[in-house]
Write a protein that holds these residues in place. Structure first.
Motif, PDB file in Angstrom:
ATOM      1  N   GLN A   8      31.957  11.010  19.700  1.00  0.00           N
ATOM      2  CA  GLN A   8      31.960  11.426  18.306  1.00  0.00           C
ATOM      3  C   GLN A   8      32.908  12.605  18.138  1.00  0.00           C
ATOM      4  OE1 GLN A   8      27.562  11.871  18.090  1.00  0.00           O
ATOM      5  NE2 GLN A   8      27.689  10.517  16.303  1.00  0.00           N
ATOM      6  N   ALA A   9      33.913  12.431  17.293  1.00  0.00           N
ATOM      7  CA  ALA A   9      34.898  13.491  17.083  1.00  0.00           C
ATOM      8  C   ALA A   9      34.324  14.566  16.176  1.00  0.00           C
ATOM      9  CB  ALA A   9      36.158  12.908  16.474  1.00  0.00           C
ATOM     10  N   ARG A  10      34.441  15.818  16.568  1.00  0.00           N
ATOM     11  CA  ARG A  10      33.875  16.921  15.789  1.00  0.00           C
ATOM     12  C   ARG A  10      34.798  17.346  14.647  1.00  0.00           C
ATOM     13  NH1 ARG A  10      36.014  18.845  20.473  1.00  0.00           N
ATOM     14  NH2 ARG A  10      37.505  20.580  20.324  1.00  0.00           N
ATOM     15  N   ASP A  11      36.105  17.079  14.774  1.00  0.00           N
ATOM     16  CA  ASP A  11      37.061  17.393  13.715  1.00  0.00           C
ATOM     17  C   ASP A  11      38.261  16.472  13.874  1.00  0.00           C
ATOM     18  OD1 ASP A  11      38.862  18.559  15.666  1.00  0.00           O
ATOM     19  OD2 ASP A  11      37.654  20.387  15.556  1.00  0.00           O
ATOM     20  N   ILE A  12      39.188  16.534  12.920  1.00  0.00           N
ATOM     21  CA  ILE A  12      40.282  15.581  12.922  1.00  0.00           C
ATOM     22  C   ILE A  12      41.231  15.793  14.098  1.00  0.00           C
ATOM     23  CG2 ILE A  12      41.800  16.913  11.391  1.00  0.00           C
ATOM     24  CD1 ILE A  12      42.512  14.137  10.106  1.00  0.00           C
ATOM     25  N   ASP A  13      41.436  17.037  14.510  1.00  0.00           N
ATOM     26  CA  ASP A  13      42.316  17.279  15.659  1.00  0.00           C
ATOM     27  C   ASP A  13      41.734  16.678  16.931  1.00  0.00           C
ATOM     28  OD1 ASP A  13      44.268  18.597  14.194  1.00  0.00           O
ATOM     29  OD2 ASP A  13      43.308  20.558  14.444  1.00  0.00           O
ATOM     30  N   ALA A  14      40.418  16.804  17.099  1.00  0.00           N
ATOM     31  CA  ALA A  14      39.770  16.208  18.259  1.00  0.00           C
ATOM     32  C   ALA A  14      39.889  14.686  18.211  1.00  0.00           C
ATOM     33  CB  ALA A  14      38.308  16.629  18.324  1.00  0.00           C
ATOM     34  N   ALA A  15      39.715  14.127  17.024  1.00  0.00           N
ATOM     35  CA  ALA A  15      39.833  12.677  16.884  1.00  0.00           C
ATOM     36  C   ALA A  15      41.242  12.210  17.242  1.00  0.00           C
ATOM     37  CB  ALA A  15      39.487  12.258  15.460  1.00  0.00           C
ATOM     38  N   LEU A  16      42.244  12.912  16.738  1.00  0.00           N
ATOM     39  CA  LEU A  16      43.619  12.509  17.006  1.00  0.00           C
ATOM     40  C   LEU A  16      43.956  12.639  18.479  1.00  0.00           C
ATOM     41  CD1 LEU A  16      45.436  14.088  13.926  1.00  0.00           C
ATOM     42  CD2 LEU A  16      44.741  11.708  14.266  1.00  0.00           C
ATOM     43  N   SER A  17      43.428  13.661  19.114  1.00  0.00           N
ATOM     44  CA  SER A  17      43.656  13.834  20.547  1.00  0.00           C
ATOM     45  C   SER A  17      43.097  12.668  21.340  1.00  0.00           C
ATOM     46  CB  SER A  17      43.028  15.151  21.012  1.00  0.00           C
ATOM     47  OG  SER A  17      43.178  15.312  22.400  1.00  0.00           O
ATOM     48  N   GLN A  18      41.888  12.220  20.962  1.00  0.00           N
ATOM     49  CA  GLN A  18      41.278  11.100  21.678  1.00  0.00           C
ATOM     50  C   GLN A  18      41.977   9.778  21.361  1.00  0.00           C
ATOM     51  OE1 GLN A  18      36.851  11.142  21.741  1.00  0.00           O
ATOM     52  NE2 GLN A  18      37.045  13.080  20.641  1.00  0.00           N
ATOM     53  N   LEU A  19      42.443   9.635  20.119  1.00  0.00           N
ATOM     54  CA  LEU A  19      43.102   8.395  19.731  1.00  0.00           C
ATOM     55  C   LEU A  19      44.512   8.276  20.299  1.00  0.00           C
ATOM     56  CD1 LEU A  19      41.982   8.206  16.002  1.00  0.00           C
ATOM     57  CD2 LEU A  19      41.191   6.771  17.895  1.00  0.00           C
ATOM     58  N   ALA A  20      45.048   9.379  20.802  1.00  0.00           N
ATOM     59  CA  ALA A  20      46.375   9.331  21.411  1.00  0.00           C
ATOM     60  C   ALA A  20      46.391   8.431  22.632  1.00  0.00           C
ATOM     61  CB  ALA A  20      46.844  10.740  21.770  1.00  0.00           C
ATOM     62  N   SER A  21      45.209   8.212  23.220  1.00  0.00           N
ATOM     63  CA  SER A  21      45.096   7.269  24.328  1.00  0.00           C
ATOM     64  C   SER A  21      45.197   5.856  23.793  1.00  0.00           C
ATOM     65  CB  SER A  21      43.748   7.449  25.033  1.00  0.00           C
ATOM     66  OG  SER A  21      43.460   6.339  25.855  1.00  0.00           O
ATOM     67  N   GLY A 208      47.907   5.661  17.877  1.00  0.00           N
ATOM     68  CA  GLY A 208      47.365   7.008  17.707  1.00  0.00           C
ATOM     69  C   GLY A 208      47.331   7.502  16.283  1.00  0.00           C
ATOM     70  N   GLU A 209      47.877   6.750  15.332  1.00  0.00           N
ATOM     71  CA  GLU A 209      47.849   7.190  13.934  1.00  0.00           C
ATOM     72  C   GLU A 209      46.511   6.837  13.292  1.00  0.00           C
ATOM     73  OE1 GLU A 209      52.361   7.439  12.218  1.00  0.00           O
ATOM     74  OE2 GLU A 209      51.404   5.466  12.170  1.00  0.00           O
ATOM     75  N   LEU A 210      46.046   7.752  12.441  1.00  0.00           N
ATOM     76  CA  LEU A 210      44.771   7.598  11.751  1.00  0.00           C
ATOM     77  C   LEU A 210      45.006   7.713  10.251  1.00  0.00           C
ATOM     78  CD1 LEU A 210      41.594   7.491  12.012  1.00  0.00           C
ATOM     79  CD2 LEU A 210      41.678  10.008  11.886  1.00  0.00           C
ATOM     80  N   ILE A 211      44.466   6.774   9.477  1.00  0.00           N
ATOM     81  CA  ILE A 211      44.544   6.856   8.021  1.00  0.00           C
ATOM     82  C   ILE A 211      43.617   7.975   7.540  1.00  0.00           C
ATOM     83  CG2 ILE A 211      44.157   5.627   5.843  1.00  0.00           C
ATOM     84  CD1 ILE A 211      44.531   3.009   7.424  1.00  0.00           C
ATOM     85  N   THR A 212      44.132   8.882   6.735  1.00  0.00           N
ATOM     86  CA  THR A 212      43.311   9.975   6.206  1.00  0.00           C
ATOM     87  C   THR A 212      42.971   9.779   4.727  1.00  0.00           C
ATOM     88  OG1 THR A 212      45.289  11.303   5.721  1.00  0.00           O
ATOM     89  CG2 THR A 212      44.206  11.638   7.871  1.00  0.00           C
ATOM     90  N   HIS A 213      43.896   9.231   3.947  1.00  0.00           N
ATOM     91  CA  HIS A 213      43.600   8.964   2.545  1.00  0.00           C
ATOM     92  C   HIS A 213      44.610   7.981   1.973  1.00  0.00           C
ATOM     93  CE1 HIS A 213      46.183  12.660   2.435  1.00  0.00           C
ATOM     94  NE2 HIS A 213      46.803  11.958   1.509  1.00  0.00           N
ATOM     95  N   ILE A 214      44.283   7.495   0.781  1.00  0.00           N
ATOM     96  CA  ILE A 214      45.143   6.562   0.053  1.00  0.00           C
ATOM     97  C   ILE A 214      45.398   7.171  -1.319  1.00  0.00           C
ATOM     98  CG2 ILE A 214      45.359   4.229  -0.873  1.00  0.00           C
ATOM     99  CD1 ILE A 214      42.930   3.637   1.206  1.00  0.00           C
ATOM    100  N   ASP A 215      46.659   7.309  -1.693  1.00  0.00           N
ATOM    101  CA  ASP A 215      47.010   7.870  -2.997  1.00  0.00           C
ATOM    102  C   ASP A 215      47.354   6.761  -3.985  1.00  0.00           C
ATOM    103  OD1 ASP A 215      46.632  10.565  -2.526  1.00  0.00           O
ATOM    104  OD2 ASP A 215      48.673  10.892  -1.811  1.00  0.00           O
ATOM    105  N   LEU A 216      46.764   6.863  -5.175  1.00  0.00           N
ATOM    106  CA  LEU A 216      47.076   5.957  -6.269  1.00  0.00           C
ATOM    107  C   LEU A 216      47.893   6.717  -7.306  1.00  0.00           C
ATOM    108  CD1 LEU A 216      43.580   4.307  -6.824  1.00  0.00           C
ATOM    109  CD2 LEU A 216      45.574   3.235  -5.786  1.00  0.00           C
TER     110      LEU A 216
END
Length: 336
Positions: A8-21, A208-216
């Motif tokens: 479980q990622a505690r913040d977005i930086d931690a999530a991105l670090s793990q997803l880099a794998s 390793g890229e993560l979607i954060t939001h979608i702009d309309l």
């Protein structure tokens, strides 16, 4: 199911670090990913729970538009008062999707990442170029009733399943992504791919890229005349045989501008701006709508069982545009 690590990622930086794998995949609602893992189609070595990243807000966006958080649930988005009032096309499309239970779990970001729906892709006992490039596409000569008639290649005729994405394509949405390398915006037209010679790649996301939001963008001029038509085998919980998101900017009975996107017909939401341009300045009638449909479906090809889609798609386009011209029915959603 293959063994995997769950964190479980505690913040977005931690999530991105793990997803880099390369072996890690994000999970939020999991409504598609878990199915794929159960069938052995996807076998990630690590799942990163991103539900705690705070990316679930729906708020004003830049230039008068709206920002949809990637982790906002589909149901919350569809029923959000601002979405319903300013982007009724999106609300109607989302309420035509899946079932209430799934919409309560599925996230906006996950919706964009649904894998294409094809019997052979989900059956690991059969060849499939999407699952194992170079093994072939038995769908071309086999069970293809649900599959594509536009943008196909010799390697794949699968279709993209999302309803939400059809509306987002019509509305010119922009997808914002982050990775450990930085951030970038992807116009919705460029987010999903046609199969070409790499049908295993559904999107243009980098590892390793993560979607954060979608702009309309601001779409107020289209909100009074919009319609989402979804033709399917049954009213509840079925993917589209053909779907159409249509929106018109009207001056009396004359069309100033149009937006048309289709689902159930290609490897990505299908839109041809030439067809929209052909409607500008024309009366909102069946002749103009039929001519636009012919442009949208230029080059369409059936593969036997799905030949009926050639006629069905044209009729659905004309119906969606006719319905949109009458005016948006804000009360409709799930019933369509």
């Amino acid at each position: 199911m293959n063994p995997f690590t769950f964190t479980q990622a505690r913040d977005i930086d931690a999530a991105l670090s793990q997803l880099a794998s390369g072996e890690a995949r994000p999970i939020a609602g999991g409504t598609n990913l878990i199915d794929l893992m159960k069938e052995g189609v996807m076998r990630p070595g690590r799942l990163v729970d991103i539900n705690g990243l705070g990316l679930d807000r729906i708020e004003d966006g830049p230039n008068g538009g709206l920002r949809l958080g990637a982790l906002a649930r589909n149901a919350d988005t569809a029923y959000h008062e601002t979405v319903r009032s300013r982007y009724p096309l999106l609300s109607a499309a989302m309420l035509a999707a899946a079932s209430p239970q799934l919409r309560n779990m599925a996230t906006n970001g996950g919706n964009l990442l649904q894998r294409t729906r094809c019997y052979y892709f989900y059956d690991v006992g059969t060849p499939c170029n999407k699952r194992e490039p170079g093994t072939g596409c038995p769908a071309k000569e086999g069970l293809n009733r649900q599959l594509a008639i536009l943008g196909t290649s010799e390697h794949c005729i699968a279709t993209h399943p999302s309803d939400m994405c059809v509306a987002l394509r019509a509305l010119d949405a922009v997808v914002h992504v982050r990775s450990t390398k930085g951030e970038r915006d992807i116009p919705f037209a460029d987010f999903h791919r046609l199969p070409g010679d790499r049908p295993d790649l559904d999107t243009t996301l980098e590892p390793g890229e993560l979607i954060t939001h979608i702009d309309l963008p601001d779409a107020d001029r289209f909100k009074a005349h919009s319609a989402y038509i979804k033709v399917r085998d049954r009213l509840s919980y079925a993917f589209a045989l053909v779907s159409v998101a249509a929106a018109l900017d009207m001056d009396g009975k004359t069309i100033r501008a149009a937006r048309i996107a289709m689902g159930g017909v290609a490897h990505k939401p299908w839109r041809v701006e030439e067809a929209e341009g052909a409607l500008a300045g024309k009366p909102a009638d069946g002749h103009a709508f039929g001519a636009a449909a012919d442009i949208l479906l230029r080059g369409a090809q059936g593969f036997g069982q799905n030949d009926f889609k050639l006629t069905l798609a044209r009729n659905a386009i004309v119906q969606a545009l006719t319905t949109a011209a009458r005016g948006t029915d804000y009360a409709k959603g799930e019933q369509r």
